[in-house]
Design a protein around this motif. Structure first.
Motif, PDB file in Angstrom:
ATOM      1  N   PHE A  35       7.371  -0.788   7.316  1.00  0.00           N
ATOM      2  CA  PHE A  35       6.756   0.523   7.145  1.00  0.00           C
ATOM      3  C   PHE A  35       7.855   1.559   6.930  1.00  0.00           C
ATOM      4  CE2 PHE A  35       2.393   0.213   9.478  1.00  0.00           C
ATOM      5  CZ  PHE A  35       2.050  -0.871   8.701  1.00  0.00           C
ATOM      6  N   TYR A  36       7.646   2.455   5.956  1.00  0.00           N
ATOM      7  CA  TYR A  36       8.582   3.540   5.701  1.00  0.00           C
ATOM      8  C   TYR A  36       7.825   4.861   5.652  1.00  0.00           C
ATOM      9  CZ  TYR A  36      12.099   0.051   4.437  1.00  0.00           C
ATOM     10  OH  TYR A  36      12.982  -1.003   4.458  1.00  0.00           O
ATOM     11  N   SER A  37       8.361   5.853   6.349  1.00  0.00           N
ATOM     12  CA  SER A  37       7.825   7.205   6.312  1.00  0.00           C
ATOM     13  C   SER A  37       8.863   8.111   5.663  1.00  0.00           C
ATOM     14  CB  SER A  37       7.512   7.691   7.738  1.00  0.00           C
ATOM     15  OG  SER A  37       7.006   9.007   7.718  1.00  0.00           O
ATOM     16  N   TYR A  38       8.432   8.922   4.698  1.00  0.00           N
ATOM     17  CA  TYR A  38       9.353   9.704   3.885  1.00  0.00           C
ATOM     18  C   TYR A  38       9.319  11.177   4.297  1.00  0.00           C
ATOM     19  CZ  TYR A  38       9.525   5.425   1.265  1.00  0.00           C
ATOM     20  OH  TYR A  38       9.692   4.095   0.930  1.00  0.00           O
ATOM     21  N   PRO A  39      10.442  11.691   4.824  1.00  0.00           N
ATOM     22  CA  PRO A  39      10.504  13.078   5.314  1.00  0.00           C
ATOM     23  C   PRO A  39      10.126  14.088   4.229  1.00  0.00           C
ATOM     24  CG  PRO A  39      12.443  11.852   6.030  1.00  0.00           C
ATOM     25  CD  PRO A  39      11.725  10.979   5.043  1.00  0.00           C
ATOM     26  N   GLY A  40       9.257  15.013   4.594  1.00  0.00           N
ATOM     27  CA  GLY A  40       8.853  16.072   3.674  1.00  0.00           C
ATOM     28  C   GLY A  40       7.829  15.653   2.642  1.00  0.00           C
ATOM     29  N   ALA A  41       7.443  14.388   2.631  1.00  0.00           N
ATOM     30  CA  ALA A  41       6.493  13.891   1.623  1.00  0.00           C
ATOM     31  C   ALA A  41       5.067  13.986   2.134  1.00  0.00           C
ATOM     32  CB  ALA A  41       6.818  12.456   1.254  1.00  0.00           C
ATOM     33  N   ASP A  42       4.175  14.405   1.271  1.00  0.00           N
ATOM     34  CA  ASP A  42       2.756  14.524   1.586  1.00  0.00           C
ATOM     35  C   ASP A  42       2.005  13.379   0.904  1.00  0.00           C
ATOM     36  OD1 ASP A  42       0.310  15.479   2.469  1.00  0.00           O
ATOM     37  OD2 ASP A  42       0.636  17.521   1.757  1.00  0.00           O
ATOM     38  N   HIS A  43       0.695  13.408   1.006  1.00  0.00           N
ATOM     39  CA  HIS A  43      -0.140  12.439   0.308  1.00  0.00           C
ATOM     40  C   HIS A  43       0.117  12.536  -1.201  1.00  0.00           C
ATOM     41  CE1 HIS A  43      -3.507   9.655   0.693  1.00  0.00           C
ATOM     42  NE2 HIS A  43      -4.014  10.164  -0.426  1.00  0.00           N
ATOM     43  N   ALA A  44       0.054  11.401  -1.881  1.00  0.00           N
ATOM     44  CA  ALA A  44       0.222  11.329  -3.340  1.00  0.00           C
ATOM     45  C   ALA A  44       1.627  11.702  -3.786  1.00  0.00           C
ATOM     46  CB  ALA A  44      -0.811  12.199  -4.054  1.00  0.00           C
ATOM     47  N   PHE A  45       2.616  11.491  -2.934  1.00  0.00           N
ATOM     48  CA  PHE A  45       3.978  11.901  -3.296  1.00  0.00           C
ATOM     49  C   PHE A  45       4.553  11.118  -4.470  1.00  0.00           C
ATOM     50  CE2 PHE A  45       4.813   8.583  -0.031  1.00  0.00           C
ATOM     51  CZ  PHE A  45       5.760   7.800  -0.672  1.00  0.00           C
ATOM     52  N   MET A  46       3.950   9.981  -4.826  1.00  0.00           N
ATOM     53  CA  MET A  46       4.435   9.198  -5.954  1.00  0.00           C
ATOM     54  C   MET A  46       4.024   9.773  -7.309  1.00  0.00           C
ATOM     55  SD  MET A  46       6.279   6.479  -5.206  1.00  0.00           S
ATOM     56  CE  MET A  46       6.065   5.472  -6.680  1.00  0.00           C
ATOM     57  N   PRO A  59       0.826  -1.205   0.000  1.00  0.00           N
ATOM     58  CA  PRO A  59       0.000   0.000   0.000  1.00  0.00           C
ATOM     59  C   PRO A  59       0.867   1.264   0.000  1.00  0.00           C
ATOM     60  CG  PRO A  59      -0.406  -1.413   1.939  1.00  0.00           C
ATOM     61  CD  PRO A  59       0.877  -1.838   1.326  1.00  0.00           C
ATOM     62  N   PHE A  60       0.450   2.251  -0.784  1.00  0.00           N
ATOM     63  CA  PHE A  60       1.052   3.575  -0.754  1.00  0.00           C
ATOM     64  C   PHE A  60       0.040   4.541  -0.142  1.00  0.00           C
ATOM     65  CE2 PHE A  60       3.690   1.574  -3.920  1.00  0.00           C
ATOM     66  CZ  PHE A  60       4.903   2.257  -3.914  1.00  0.00           C
ATOM     67  N   TYR A  61       0.408   5.154   0.961  1.00  0.00           N
ATOM     68  CA  TYR A  61      -0.372   6.174   1.679  1.00  0.00           C
ATOM     69  C   TYR A  61      -1.879   5.882   1.663  1.00  0.00           C
ATOM     70  CZ  TYR A  61       0.726   7.995  -3.075  1.00  0.00           C
ATOM     71  OH  TYR A  61       0.981   8.142  -4.419  1.00  0.00           O
ATOM     72  N   GLY A  62      -2.230   4.697   2.135  1.00  0.00           N
ATOM     73  CA  GLY A  62      -3.642   4.315   2.206  1.00  0.00           C
ATOM     74  C   GLY A  62      -4.305   4.842   3.467  1.00  0.00           C
ATOM     75  N   GLY A  63      -5.270   5.729   3.314  1.00  0.00           N
ATOM     76  CA  GLY A  63      -5.988   6.276   4.456  1.00  0.00           C
ATOM     77  C   GLY A  63      -7.309   5.572   4.684  1.00  0.00           C
ATOM     78  N   ASN A  64      -8.009   5.980   5.726  1.00  0.00           N
ATOM     79  CA  ASN A  64      -9.363   5.489   6.028  1.00  0.00           C
ATOM     80  C   ASN A  64      -9.419   3.983   6.299  1.00  0.00           C
ATOM     81  OD1 ASN A  64     -10.728   8.095   5.547  1.00  0.00           O
ATOM     82  ND2 ASN A  64     -10.136   7.752   3.423  1.00  0.00           N
ATOM     83  N   ILE A  65      -8.334   3.411   6.753  1.00  0.00           N
ATOM     84  CA  ILE A  65      -8.312   1.975   7.029  1.00  0.00           C
ATOM     85  C   ILE A  65      -9.098   1.654   8.301  1.00  0.00           C
ATOM     86  CG2 ILE A  65      -6.742   0.091   7.712  1.00  0.00           C
ATOM     87  CD1 ILE A  65      -4.736   1.180   5.696  1.00  0.00           C
ATOM     88  N   MET A  66      -9.293   2.642   9.149  1.00  0.00           N
ATOM     89  CA  MET A  66      -9.984   2.409  10.418  1.00  0.00           C
ATOM     90  C   MET A  66     -11.501   2.514  10.318  1.00  0.00           C
ATOM     91  SD  MET A  66      -6.794   3.335  10.935  1.00  0.00           S
ATOM     92  CE  MET A  66      -5.405   3.399  12.066  1.00  0.00           C
ATOM     93  N   VAL A  67     -12.036   2.762   9.106  1.00  0.00           N
ATOM     94  CA  VAL A  67     -13.493   2.900   8.970  1.00  0.00           C
ATOM     95  C   VAL A  67     -13.988   2.050   7.802  1.00  0.00           C
ATOM     96  CG1 VAL A  67     -13.586   5.204   9.969  1.00  0.00           C
ATOM     97  CG2 VAL A  67     -13.207   4.950   7.519  1.00  0.00           C
ATOM     98  N   PRO A  68     -15.185   1.457   7.928  1.00  0.00           N
ATOM     99  CA  PRO A  68     -15.768   0.712   6.802  1.00  0.00           C
ATOM    100  C   PRO A  68     -16.352   1.670   5.783  1.00  0.00           C
ATOM    101  CG  PRO A  68     -17.253   0.642   8.683  1.00  0.00           C
ATOM    102  CD  PRO A  68     -16.025   1.368   9.137  1.00  0.00           C
ATOM    103  N   ASN A  93      -3.759  11.902   6.183  1.00  0.00           N
ATOM    104  CA  ASN A  93      -4.600  10.700   6.115  1.00  0.00           C
ATOM    105  C   ASN A  93      -4.032   9.751   5.060  1.00  0.00           C
ATOM    106  OD1 ASN A  93      -6.697   8.855   6.361  1.00  0.00           O
ATOM    107  ND2 ASN A  93      -8.099  10.017   5.061  1.00  0.00           N
ATOM    108  N   PRO A  94      -3.171   8.783   5.496  1.00  0.00           N
ATOM    109  CA  PRO A  94      -2.889   8.394   6.876  1.00  0.00           C
ATOM    110  C   PRO A  94      -1.836   9.285   7.538  1.00  0.00           C
ATOM    111  CG  PRO A  94      -1.673   6.960   5.390  1.00  0.00           C
ATOM    112  CD  PRO A  94      -2.507   7.869   4.521  1.00  0.00           C
TER     113      PRO A  94
END
Length: 242
Positions: A197-208, A137-146, A175-176
């Motif tokens: 899990f990897y977090s990329y400094p300075g990167a926002d959603h849709a950074f790809m 998954p790449f920056y998948g949000g809303n995993i905690m809600v159906p 989000n996330p």
């Protein structure tokens, strides 16, 4: 590199899917590519093509096939906001069935990746379809809600994950968020699910997405893709191309 648009049947509905395959006869590992909110656009097709260059048969199903423009106009809700988890699961399963029945695909070597809402779908699919050997998954949000008719959040289904997961996060994404990342990490650790899990400094959603220059973070995108290539090679062991 051959590519085409396929038509897959899901219940009483027809779903289009972009298919990109390596040159040659295979059998190749298969990848399901789940689109972001804009749908199966240039970015998603490019991802599928890049995977095909790496030796994977990649299919990107259109999860919006049940939702018309008229439905968006009448409800005032986007196509993404009208998705329903049971339908998503059925669509992913249809994509898996398609790959497993394809003459050039090794049905035992299947992975899945996705972006934004597609990252959420990757988590959900890994929980509900036992055929995957790798999930990215790449920056998948809303995993905690159906969503929609779903009555259980993907997060709560995590015990069903039976393949290694590589999850990419943007450090300044809301989000996330980083708190979401820690919660997801803790849950997979608690369940003894192999993951990175990897977090990329300075990167926002849709950074790809290089087609969104306001969000694209080239350094992070290149690093995340290199890690994805390495991870998929480890888990699916693609045959040499050419």
């Amino acid at each position: 590199m051959p590519y085409s648009v396929q038509t897959l049947t899901v219940g009483d509905s027809e779903m289009s899917a972009y298919l990109s395959t390596p040159e040659g006869d295979g059998p190749f590992p298969g990848m399901v590519v789940i689109h972001h909110a804009p749908g199966v656009d240039m970015f998603i097709r490019e991802i599928a093509d890049n995977l095909a260059r790496e030796g994977y048969a990649a299919v990107a199903p259109n999860l919006f096939h049940r939702i018309t423009d008229e439905m968006v106009e009448q409800t005032g809700r986007s196509k993404r906001d009208q998705l329903s988890d049971p339908d998503i699961i059925a669509d992913v399963n249809a994509a898996v069935d398609f790959l497993q029945s394809h003459a050039s695909v090794d049905r035992e070597r299947l992975g899945i990746t996705g972006f934004c809402m597609g990252g959420r779908v990757v988590w959900l699919a890994a929980c509900t379809n036992p055929n995957f050997k790798a999930a990215v998954p790449f920056y998948g949000g809303n995993i905690m809600v159906p969503w929609g008719a779903g009555d259980v959040a993907p997060f709560e289904l995590a015990n069903g994950i039976n393949c290694p997961m590589l999850f990419h996060f943007g450090e300044i994404d809301a989000n996330p968020s980083q708190d979401d990342m820690r919660k997801l990490d803790d849950e997979l650790t608690r369940l003894s699910k192999p993951h990175r899990f990897y977090s990329y400094p300075g990167a926002d959603h849709a950074f790809m997405n290089r087609y969104m220059p306001q969000r694209h973070h080239r350094t992070s995108a290149e690093m995340a893709w290199a890690r994805t290539r390495e991870f998929l090679a480890e888990q699916l062991q693609p045959a040499p191309v050419g």
